[in-house]
Design a protein around this motif. Structure first.
Motif, PDB file in Angstrom:
ATOM      1  N   MET A   1       0.849  -1.180   0.000  1.00 21.82           N
ATOM      2  CA  MET A   1       0.000   0.000   0.000  1.00 21.82           C
ATOM      3  C   MET A   1       0.889   1.236   0.000  1.00 21.82           C
ATOM      4  O   MET A   1       1.815   1.343   0.795  1.00 21.82           O
ATOM      5  CB  MET A   1      -0.899  -0.044   1.228  1.00 21.82           C
ATOM      6  N   ASN A   2       0.618   2.144  -0.906  1.00 24.41           N
ATOM      7  CA  ASN A   2       1.370   3.383  -1.017  1.00 24.41           C
ATOM      8  C   ASN A   2       0.864   4.402  -0.004  1.00 24.41           C
ATOM      9  O   ASN A   2      -0.324   4.448   0.298  1.00 24.41           O
ATOM     10  CB  ASN A   2       1.214   3.951  -2.426  1.00 24.41           C
ATOM     11  N   ARG A   3       1.771   5.237   0.463  1.00 26.08           N
ATOM     12  CA  ARG A   3       1.432   6.235   1.483  1.00 26.08           C
ATOM     13  C   ARG A   3       1.931   7.606   1.044  1.00 26.08           C
ATOM     14  O   ARG A   3       3.088   7.743   0.626  1.00 26.08           O
ATOM     15  CB  ARG A   3       2.076   5.839   2.810  1.00 26.08           C
ATOM     16  N   ILE A   4       1.043   8.588   1.168  1.00 28.17           N
ATOM     17  CA  ILE A   4       1.402   9.980   0.905  1.00 28.17           C
ATOM     18  C   ILE A   4       0.955  10.800   2.115  1.00 28.17           C
ATOM     19  O   ILE A   4      -0.178  10.659   2.578  1.00 28.17           O
ATOM     20  CB  ILE A   4       0.717  10.521  -0.368  1.00 28.17           C
ATOM     21  N   VAL A   5       1.829  11.636   2.627  1.00 32.44           N
ATOM     22  CA  VAL A   5       1.488  12.513   3.740  1.00 32.44           C
ATOM     23  C   VAL A   5       1.024  13.849   3.171  1.00 32.44           C
ATOM     24  O   VAL A   5       1.666  14.410   2.284  1.00 32.44           O
ATOM     25  CB  VAL A   5       2.697  12.705   4.686  1.00 32.44           C
ATOM     26  N   ALA A   6      -0.116  14.333   3.691  1.00 32.09           N
ATOM     27  CA  ALA A   6      -0.673  15.594   3.197  1.00 32.09           C
ATOM     28  C   ALA A   6      -1.387  16.324   4.324  1.00 32.09           C
ATOM     29  O   ALA A   6      -1.770  15.716   5.326  1.00 32.09           O
ATOM     30  CB  ALA A   6      -1.640  15.318   2.050  1.00 32.09           C
ATOM     31  N   LYS A   7      -1.557  17.629   4.133  1.00 32.16           N
ATOM     32  CA  LYS A   7      -2.282  18.452   5.110  1.00 32.16           C
ATOM     33  C   LYS A   7      -3.640  18.834   4.540  1.00 32.16           C
ATOM     34  O   LYS A   7      -3.761  19.166   3.363  1.00 32.16           O
ATOM     35  CB  LYS A   7      -1.500  19.718   5.434  1.00 32.16           C
ATOM     36  N   VAL A   8      -4.634  18.823   5.403  1.00 34.56           N
ATOM     37  CA  VAL A   8      -5.995  19.163   5.014  1.00 34.56           C
ATOM     38  C   VAL A   8      -6.092  20.657   4.721  1.00 34.56           C
ATOM     39  O   VAL A   8      -5.638  21.490   5.513  1.00 34.56           O
ATOM     40  CB  VAL A   8      -6.999  18.789   6.132  1.00 34.56           C
ATOM     41  N   THR A   9      -6.683  20.971   3.570  1.00 37.40           N
ATOM     42  CA  THR A   9      -6.961  22.357   3.205  1.00 37.40           C
ATOM     43  C   THR A   9      -8.414  22.684   3.523  1.00 37.40           C
ATOM     44  O   THR A   9      -8.704  23.667   4.186  1.00 37.40           O
ATOM     45  CB  THR A   9      -6.699  22.587   1.701  1.00 37.40           C
ATOM     46  N   THR A  10      -9.332  21.833   3.021  1.00 39.74           N
ATOM     47  CA  THR A  10     -10.761  22.014   3.288  1.00 39.74           C
ATOM     48  C   THR A  10     -11.449  20.659   3.353  1.00 39.74           C
ATOM     49  O   THR A  10     -10.983  19.682   2.769  1.00 39.74           O
ATOM     50  CB  THR A  10     -11.464  22.855   2.195  1.00 39.74           C
ATOM     51  N   VAL A  11     -12.562  20.636   4.044  1.00 40.84           N
ATOM     52  CA  VAL A  11     -13.434  19.459   4.091  1.00 40.84           C
ATOM     53  C   VAL A  11     -14.837  19.937   3.761  1.00 40.84           C
ATOM     54  O   VAL A  11     -15.363  20.845   4.400  1.00 40.84           O
ATOM     55  CB  VAL A  11     -13.425  18.783   5.476  1.00 40.84           C
ATOM     56  N   THR A  12     -15.437  19.341   2.731  1.00 39.09           N
ATOM     57  CA  THR A  12     -16.799  19.661   2.344  1.00 39.09           C
ATOM     58  C   THR A  12     -17.636  18.406   2.512  1.00 39.09           C
ATOM     59  O   THR A  12     -17.256  17.343   2.019  1.00 39.09           O
ATOM     60  CB  THR A  12     -16.857  20.131   0.867  1.00 39.09           C
ATOM     61  N   ALA A  13     -18.765  18.536   3.224  1.00 42.88           N
ATOM     62  CA  ALA A  13     -19.624  17.373   3.476  1.00 42.88           C
ATOM     63  C   ALA A  13     -21.030  17.650   2.967  1.00 42.88           C
ATOM     64  O   ALA A  13     -21.556  18.757   3.103  1.00 42.88           O
ATOM     65  CB  ALA A  13     -19.667  17.070   4.967  1.00 42.88           C
ATOM     66  N   LYS A  14     -21.622  16.632   2.367  1.00 40.87           N
ATOM     67  CA  LYS A  14     -23.022  16.676   1.936  1.00 40.87           C
ATOM     68  C   LYS A  14     -23.588  15.298   2.178  1.00 40.87           C
ATOM     69  O   LYS A  14     -23.138  14.316   1.577  1.00 40.87           O
ATOM     70  CB  LYS A  14     -23.120  17.065   0.458  1.00 40.87           C
ATOM     71  N   ASP A  15     -24.556  15.215   3.086  1.00 40.78           N
ATOM     72  CA  ASP A  15     -25.115  13.940   3.510  1.00 40.78           C
ATOM     73  C   ASP A  15     -23.962  13.065   4.031  1.00 40.78           C
ATOM     74  O   ASP A  15     -23.247  13.484   4.918  1.00 40.78           O
ATOM     75  CB  ASP A  15     -25.904  13.284   2.376  1.00 40.78           C
ATOM     76  N   SER A  16     -23.749  11.895   3.472  1.00 41.23           N
ATOM     77  CA  SER A  16     -22.667  11.037   3.962  1.00 41.23           C
ATOM     78  C   SER A  16     -21.412  11.106   3.097  1.00 41.23           C
ATOM     79  O   SER A  16     -20.459  10.374   3.302  1.00 41.23           O
ATOM     80  CB  SER A  16     -23.147   9.586   4.047  1.00 41.23           C
ATOM     81  N   LEU A  17     -21.395  12.012   2.124  1.00 43.37           N
ATOM     82  CA  LEU A  17     -20.262  12.156   1.219  1.00 43.37           C
ATOM     83  C   LEU A  17     -19.341  13.275   1.692  1.00 43.37           C
ATOM     84  O   LEU A  17     -19.806  14.356   2.067  1.00 43.37           O
ATOM     85  CB  LEU A  17     -20.773  12.454  -0.190  1.00 43.37           C
ATOM     86  N   HIS A  18     -18.018  13.005   1.671  1.00 46.73           N
ATOM     87  CA  HIS A  18     -17.026  13.997   2.113  1.00 46.73           C
ATOM     88  C   HIS A  18     -15.969  14.189   1.038  1.00 46.73           C
ATOM     89  O   HIS A  18     -15.414  13.217   0.528  1.00 46.73           O
ATOM     90  CB  HIS A  18     -16.331  13.532   3.395  1.00 46.73           C
ATOM     91  N   LEU A  19     -15.693  15.442   0.724  1.00 47.51           N
ATOM     92  CA  LEU A  19     -14.592  15.795  -0.169  1.00 47.51           C
ATOM     93  C   LEU A  19     -13.531  16.472   0.682  1.00 47.51           C
ATOM     94  O   LEU A  19     -13.773  17.534   1.263  1.00 47.51           O
ATOM     95  CB  LEU A  19     -15.052  16.729  -1.288  1.00 47.51           C
ATOM     96  N   VAL A  20     -12.366  15.816   0.768  1.00 49.61           N
ATOM     97  CA  VAL A  20     -11.254  16.351   1.550  1.00 49.61           C
ATOM     98  C   VAL A  20     -10.202  16.844   0.570  1.00 49.61           C
ATOM     99  O   VAL A  20      -9.672  16.067  -0.230  1.00 49.61           O
ATOM    100  CB  VAL A  20     -10.661  15.279   2.488  1.00 49.61           C
ATOM    101  N   GLU A  21      -9.930  18.136   0.604  1.00 48.61           N
ATOM    102  CA  GLU A  21      -8.880  18.733  -0.230  1.00 48.61           C
ATOM    103  C   GLU A  21      -7.631  18.851   0.632  1.00 48.61           C
ATOM    104  O   GLU A  21      -7.693  19.313   1.771  1.00 48.61           O
ATOM    105  CB  GLU A  21      -9.302  20.111  -0.739  1.00 48.61           C
ATOM    106  N   CYS A  22      -6.496  18.399   0.072  1.00 50.05           N
ATOM    107  CA  CYS A  22      -5.231  18.379   0.811  1.00 50.05           C
ATOM    108  C   CYS A  22      -4.117  18.945  -0.060  1.00 50.05           C
ATOM    109  O   CYS A  22      -4.278  19.109  -1.263  1.00 50.05           O
ATOM    110  CB  CYS A  22      -4.839  16.938   1.165  1.00 50.05           C
ATOM    111  N   HIS A  23      -2.976  19.194   0.569  1.00 52.49           N
ATOM    112  CA  HIS A  23      -1.762  19.509  -0.186  1.00 52.49           C
ATOM    113  C   HIS A  23      -0.573  18.805   0.469  1.00 52.49           C
ATOM    114  O   HIS A  23      -0.552  18.594   1.669  1.00 52.49           O
ATOM    115  CB  HIS A  23      -1.532  21.022  -0.309  1.00 52.49           C
TER     116      HIS A  23
END
Length: 133
Positions: free
Chosen positions: A1-23
């Motif tokens: 399993m590949n691993r990338i470390v990133a920091k959260v920029t934003t989290v957008t949630a709608k119902d049970s769906l989440h979009l996590v933007e990172c850098h």
């Protein structure tokens, strides 16, 4: 399993769906689409993102007009060719990523050590397994 470390920029949630933007450390933007979050995330949290070796698509050119949310510029570190599949090790920033591709695809693309490749990832193919320490 590949691993990338990133920091959260934003989290957008709608119902049970989440979009996590990172850098990443070098500011590569990543989008992660998930049904559930392992815990409450806030801006600035450091995450460990995981990607299966079979979930990465390789391209010789930057993507255009494709539905991949994430594109990583990488360098080929090594190639292990098997009879059916090849394992391509890529360097992305300070991390190594392993990609499994069919042997004949690897041969067709004529991938060589030192080549620049673009690793394409769907937002739903990235898992958030834990906060990075």
């Amino acid at each position: 399993m590949n691993r990338i470390v990133a920091k959260v920029t934003t989290v957008t949630a709608k119902d049970s769906l989440h979009l996590v933007e990172c850098h990443t450390q070098d500011n590569t933007q990543l989008s992660v689409l998930t049904l559930e979050l392992p815990h409450s995330l806030t801006q600035g949290d450091t995450l460990s993102l995981h990607i299966k070796a079979t979930a990465i698509t390789l391209s010789l050119k930057p993507s255009t007009h494709l539905s991949f949310a994430n594109e990583l510029t990488t360098t080929v570190e090594s190639i292990e060719k098997g009879e059916i599949v090849s394992m391509v090790t890529l360097r992305f920033e300070e991390q190594l990523l392993e990609v499994m591709v069919l042997r004949h695809i690897c041969d067709t693309l004529a991938i060589q050590t030192g080549d620049t490749l673009y690793a394409l990832l769907h937002a739903s193919d990235i898992s958030i397994l834990q906060e990075a320490v």
